[in-house]
Design a protein around this motif. Structure first.
Motif, PDB file in Angstrom:
ATOM      1  N   LEU A   7       0.838  -1.201   0.000  1.00 61.15           N
ATOM      2  CA  LEU A   7       0.000   0.000   0.000  1.00 61.15           C
ATOM      3  C   LEU A   7       0.872   1.250   0.000  1.00 61.15           C
ATOM      4  O   LEU A   7       0.631   2.195  -0.770  1.00 61.15           O
ATOM      5  CB  LEU A   7      -0.925  -0.008   1.217  1.00 61.15           C
ATOM      6  CG  LEU A   7      -1.792   1.228   1.433  1.00 61.15           C
ATOM      7  CD1 LEU A   7      -2.783   1.389   0.293  1.00 61.15           C
ATOM      8  CD2 LEU A   7      -2.512   1.125   2.765  1.00 61.15           C
ATOM      9  N   THR A   8       1.883   1.267   0.829  1.00 62.43           N
ATOM     10  CA  THR A   8       2.787   2.410   0.911  1.00 62.43           C
ATOM     11  C   THR A   8       3.523   2.625  -0.407  1.00 62.43           C
ATOM     12  O   THR A   8       3.594   3.742  -0.923  1.00 62.43           O
ATOM     13  CB  THR A   8       3.796   2.213   2.058  1.00 62.43           C
ATOM     14  OG1 THR A   8       3.075   2.033   3.282  1.00 62.43           O
ATOM     15  CG2 THR A   8       4.733   3.396   2.181  1.00 62.43           C
ATOM     16  N   VAL A   9       4.072   1.545  -0.953  1.00 62.81           N
ATOM     17  CA  VAL A   9       4.807   1.647  -2.222  1.00 62.81           C
ATOM     18  C   VAL A   9       3.890   2.137  -3.332  1.00 62.81           C
ATOM     19  O   VAL A   9       4.244   3.043  -4.099  1.00 62.81           O
ATOM     20  CB  VAL A   9       5.461   0.293  -2.581  1.00 62.81           C
ATOM     21  CG1 VAL A   9       5.991   0.296  -4.004  1.00 62.81           C
ATOM     22  CG2 VAL A   9       6.566  -0.051  -1.591  1.00 62.81           C
ATOM     23  N   LEU A  10       2.718   1.558  -3.430  1.00 66.54           N
ATOM     24  CA  LEU A  10       1.772   1.940  -4.479  1.00 66.54           C
ATOM     25  C   LEU A  10       1.408   3.416  -4.386  1.00 66.54           C
ATOM     26  O   LEU A  10       1.395   4.137  -5.388  1.00 66.54           O
ATOM     27  CB  LEU A  10       0.522   1.061  -4.386  1.00 66.54           C
ATOM     28  CG  LEU A  10      -0.483   1.147  -5.519  1.00 66.54           C
ATOM     29  CD1 LEU A  10       0.158   0.792  -6.854  1.00 66.54           C
ATOM     30  CD2 LEU A  10      -1.655   0.213  -5.243  1.00 66.54           C
ATOM     31  N   ASN A  11       1.143   3.896  -3.181  1.00 63.73           N
ATOM     32  CA  ASN A  11       0.767   5.303  -3.009  1.00 63.73           C
ATOM     33  C   ASN A  11       1.943   6.249  -3.209  1.00 63.73           C
ATOM     34  O   ASN A  11       1.750   7.371  -3.689  1.00 63.73           O
ATOM     35  CB  ASN A  11       0.107   5.523  -1.657  1.00 63.73           C
ATOM     36  CG  ASN A  11      -1.338   5.087  -1.687  1.00 63.73           C
ATOM     37  OD1 ASN A  11      -2.143   5.632  -2.433  1.00 63.73           O
ATOM     38  ND2 ASN A  11      -1.675   4.073  -0.911  1.00 63.73           N
ATOM     39  N   LEU A  12       3.161   5.816  -2.871  1.00 62.41           N
ATOM     40  CA  LEU A  12       4.327   6.651  -3.151  1.00 62.41           C
ATOM     41  C   LEU A  12       4.548   6.786  -4.661  1.00 62.41           C
ATOM     42  O   LEU A  12       4.877   7.869  -5.157  1.00 62.41           O
ATOM     43  CB  LEU A  12       5.569   6.091  -2.460  1.00 62.41           C
ATOM     44  CG  LEU A  12       5.639   6.331  -0.957  1.00 62.41           C
ATOM     45  CD1 LEU A  12       6.783   5.544  -0.334  1.00 62.41           C
ATOM     46  CD2 LEU A  12       5.771   7.814  -0.645  1.00 62.41           C
ATOM     47  N   PHE A  16       4.567  10.296  -6.703  1.00 66.15           N
ATOM     48  CA  PHE A  16       5.816  10.828  -7.244  1.00 66.15           C
ATOM     49  C   PHE A  16       6.170  10.383  -8.663  1.00 66.15           C
ATOM     50  O   PHE A  16       7.191  10.805  -9.197  1.00 66.15           O
ATOM     51  CB  PHE A  16       6.979  10.471  -6.312  1.00 66.15           C
ATOM     52  CG  PHE A  16       6.878  11.139  -4.976  1.00 66.15           C
ATOM     53  CD1 PHE A  16       7.086  12.506  -4.858  1.00 66.15           C
ATOM     54  CD2 PHE A  16       6.564  10.412  -3.843  1.00 66.15           C
ATOM     55  CE1 PHE A  16       6.997  13.129  -3.628  1.00 66.15           C
ATOM     56  CE2 PHE A  16       6.479  11.025  -2.605  1.00 66.15           C
ATOM     57  CZ  PHE A  16       6.691  12.394  -2.494  1.00 66.15           C
ATOM     58  N   TRP A  17       5.361   9.533  -9.287  1.00 71.75           N
ATOM     59  CA  TRP A  17       5.682   9.086 -10.651  1.00 71.75           C
ATOM     60  C   TRP A  17       4.440   9.213 -11.510  1.00 71.75           C
ATOM     61  O   TRP A  17       3.421   8.565 -11.243  1.00 71.75           O
ATOM     62  CB  TRP A  17       6.186   7.641 -10.619  1.00 71.75           C
ATOM     63  CG  TRP A  17       6.945   7.224 -11.848  1.00 71.75           C
ATOM     64  CD1 TRP A  17       7.569   8.024 -12.753  1.00 71.75           C
ATOM     65  CD2 TRP A  17       7.149   5.879 -12.300  1.00 71.75           C
ATOM     66  NE1 TRP A  17       8.165   7.264 -13.725  1.00 71.75           N
ATOM     67  CE2 TRP A  17       7.931   5.950 -13.481  1.00 71.75           C
ATOM     68  CE3 TRP A  17       6.757   4.629 -11.821  1.00 71.75           C
ATOM     69  CZ2 TRP A  17       8.312   4.821 -14.179  1.00 71.75           C
ATOM     70  CZ3 TRP A  17       7.149   3.504 -12.520  1.00 71.75           C
ATOM     71  CH2 TRP A  17       7.924   3.598 -13.684  1.00 71.75           C
ATOM     72  N   GLU A  18       4.534   9.996 -12.538  1.00 68.44           N
ATOM     73  CA  GLU A  18       3.363  10.287 -13.370  1.00 68.44           C
ATOM     74  C   GLU A  18       2.872   9.075 -14.156  1.00 68.44           C
ATOM     75  O   GLU A  18       1.766   9.109 -14.713  1.00 68.44           O
ATOM     76  CB  GLU A  18       3.656  11.451 -14.326  1.00 68.44           C
ATOM     77  CG  GLU A  18       4.699  11.166 -15.383  1.00 68.44           C
ATOM     78  CD  GLU A  18       6.151  11.307 -14.913  1.00 68.44           C
ATOM     79  OE1 GLU A  18       7.041  10.946 -15.688  1.00 68.44           O
ATOM     80  OE2 GLU A  18       6.386  11.763 -13.779  1.00 68.44           O
ATOM     81  N   LEU A  19       3.632   7.996 -14.200  1.00 63.54           N
ATOM     82  CA  LEU A  19       3.204   6.796 -14.924  1.00 63.54           C
ATOM     83  C   LEU A  19       2.289   5.896 -14.096  1.00 63.54           C
ATOM     84  O   LEU A  19       1.774   4.900 -14.601  1.00 63.54           O
ATOM     85  CB  LEU A  19       4.421   5.999 -15.409  1.00 63.54           C
ATOM     86  CG  LEU A  19       5.345   6.726 -16.379  1.00 63.54           C
ATOM     87  CD1 LEU A  19       6.485   5.820 -16.813  1.00 63.54           C
ATOM     88  CD2 LEU A  19       4.574   7.244 -17.582  1.00 63.54           C
TER      89      LEU A  19
END
Length: 129
Positions: A7-12, A16-19
């Protein structure tokens, strides 16, 4: 714990990444759960298939063990991406090269790496207690 890391990785990545686009937050929670279930299912399948080839001897069995492991681990990413698309549609988008496949693989690899780092820290803390 793995779901919270995912969840944390996905939301980061969303932030921060437009893709990578995930909206709303409740969808990201469900997406993290689905990804974790699919990741665990992939590992179970890969271990079962590997067990079949590990029981056999010879170069062909060794080749097939590594080939099928690669095929399952790589091919599963397309299944996962399809499941995410089916379940969440435009609420979860991976964009960029190869219709978002590259972005999705990057996100999954970072999730797995983050899970491994957290597990190692947890084990270290357990030894020092």
């Amino acid at each position: 714990m793995a779901i919270l890391i995912d969840l944390t990785v996905l939301n980061l990545f969303d932030e921060f990444w437009e893709l990578v686009t995930v909206a709303p937050f409740s969808v990201s929670v469900l997406a993290a759960i689905l990804l974790q279930v699919l990741l665990k299912a992939t590992l179970v399948l890969e271990h079962k298939v590997a067990g079949c080839f590990n029981a056999k001897s010879g170069g062909f069995a060794r080749f097939m063990r590594f080939f099928t492991a690669w095929l399952i681990l790589f091919g599963s990413k397309f299944v996962m991406l399809g499941a995410i698309d089916f379940a969440f549609g435009d609420d979860v988008l991976f964009m960029g090269p190869l219709h978002g496949v590259i972005a999705f693989i990057v996100v999954v690899m970072v999730m797995l790496a983050a899970e491994e780092v957290a597990l190692r820290i947890y084990r270290r803390l357990g030894k020092n207690a």
